[in-house]
Design a protein around this motif. Structure first.
Motif, short mmCIF file in Angstrom:
data_model
loop_
_atom_site.label_atom_id
_atom_site.label_comp_id
_atom_site.label_asym_id
_atom_site.label_seq_id
_atom_site.Cartn_x
_atom_site.Cartn_y
_atom_site.Cartn_z
N VAL A 1 0.85 -1.19 0.00
CA VAL A 1 0.00 0.00 0.00
C VAL A 1 0.89 1.24 0.00
O VAL A 1 2.07 1.15 0.32
N LYS A 2 0.33 2.38 -0.34
CA LYS A 2 1.13 3.60 -0.35
C LYS A 2 1.74 3.84 1.02
O LYS A 2 1.06 3.65 2.05
N ALA A 3 3.03 4.25 1.06
CA ALA A 3 3.72 4.52 2.32
C ALA A 3 2.84 5.42 3.18
O ALA A 3 2.33 6.42 2.70
N GLY A 4 2.63 5.04 4.43
CA GLY A 4 1.80 5.84 5.32
C GLY A 4 0.44 5.21 5.54
O GLY A 4 -0.20 5.43 6.57
N GLU A 5 -0.03 4.39 4.57
CA GLU A 5 -1.30 3.69 4.77
C GLU A 5 -1.03 2.40 5.56
O GLU A 5 0.10 1.94 5.64
N THR B 1 -1.71 -4.42 4.41
CA THR B 1 -2.69 -5.50 4.36
C THR B 1 -2.13 -6.71 5.12
O THR B 1 -0.91 -6.81 5.34
N ASP B 2 -3.00 -7.64 5.48
CA ASP B 2 -2.53 -8.86 6.13
C ASP B 2 -1.55 -9.60 5.22
O ASP B 2 -0.57 -10.18 5.68
N ALA B 3 -1.80 -9.56 3.92
CA ALA B 3 -0.92 -10.24 2.96
C ALA B 3 0.50 -9.66 3.03
O ALA B 3 1.49 -10.39 2.83
N ASP B 4 0.62 -8.36 3.33
CA ASP B 4 1.94 -7.75 3.46
C ASP B 4 2.68 -8.33 4.67
O ASP B 4 3.86 -8.67 4.60
N TYR B 5 1.97 -8.42 5.79
CA TYR B 5 2.60 -9.02 6.99
C TYR B 5 3.01 -10.46 6.69
O TYR B 5 4.12 -10.88 7.00
N THR C 1 0.62 -12.61 12.60
CA THR C 1 0.19 -11.36 11.96
C THR C 1 -0.80 -10.62 12.85
O THR C 1 -0.65 -9.41 13.11
N GLN C 2 -1.80 -11.33 13.34
CA GLN C 2 -2.82 -10.66 14.16
C GLN C 2 -2.22 -10.17 15.47
O GLN C 2 -2.56 -9.09 15.97
N TYR C 3 -1.26 -10.93 16.04
CA TYR C 3 -0.62 -10.50 17.28
C TYR C 3 0.21 -9.24 17.04
O TYR C 3 0.12 -8.27 17.80
#
Ligand code: HEC
Length: 145
Positions: free
Chosen positions: A6-10, A13-17, A44-46
């Motif tokens: 996502v744009k830096a600052g946003e 997503t879970d997929a990124d983690y 990820t959720q933790y």
């Protein structure tokens, strides 16, 4: 997170983690973790629960950037155009192999933009899609928008 789609600052997503946790960050101490998919989701959720940014229940991840199909058929022409663009948009922070710019610290002061040359270990991966994501989305928490 720094290497998100996502744009830096946003918010990532879970997929990124999941990508960062399962692949690790090349050239750093963060190795790919040998976890089962269900465990990666739990981690990820933790990790998200530790971030103040996710405490607001209405907090939402940003929209992932999408890569356009590669419009270049002439690679040499693409490299020449890319060189021009790097000089215009990147050399203020990144020294480059052929333009010995000085580079500069990011606004955080300690994240020095690495020199863009053949020796650079790309933390987020060196597949074209990884490099595209870094350039198009920027790096959260750094000066690279
Ligand atoms: C305002 C400063 C700034 C600008 C402008 C900037 N960057 Fe960066 N860039 C950084 C910083 C800081 C890092 C290092 C982040 C880290 O790993 O700690 C970085 C990292 C990178 C990386 C390494 C990613 C990885 O996976 O390790 C690449 C590739 C990169 N930049 C390419 C570019 C390109 C191409 C441009 C221009 C289109 C650009 N940058 C513009 C500051 C900048």
């Amino acid at each position: 997170i720094m290497f998100a789609s996502v744009k830096a600052g946003e918010l990532a997503t879970d997929a990124d983690y999941v990508r960062v946790i399962t692949r690790g960050l090349k050239g750093t101490n963060m190795l790919a973790l040998p976890l089962e998919p269900k465990e990666v989701e739990a981690v990820t959720q933790y990790v998200k629960s530790l971030s103040a940014k996710w405490t607001d229940p209405s907090a939402k991840a940003g929209t992932p950037i999408t890569a356009a199909a590669d419009p270049w058929t002439d690679e040499a022409a693409a490299v020449a155009k890319g060189k021009e663009l790097v000089k215009a948009h990147c050399a203020s922070c990144h020294a480059t192999a052929d333009n010995e710019g000085t580079g500069s610290d990011s606004s955080y002061g300690f994240l020095k933009a690495p020199k863009l040359d053949k020796g650079l270990a790309l933390k987020a991966g060196d597949a074209p899609a990884d490099i595209y994501r870094v350039i198009a989305a920027g790096l959260g928490g750094t000066a690279m928008t």
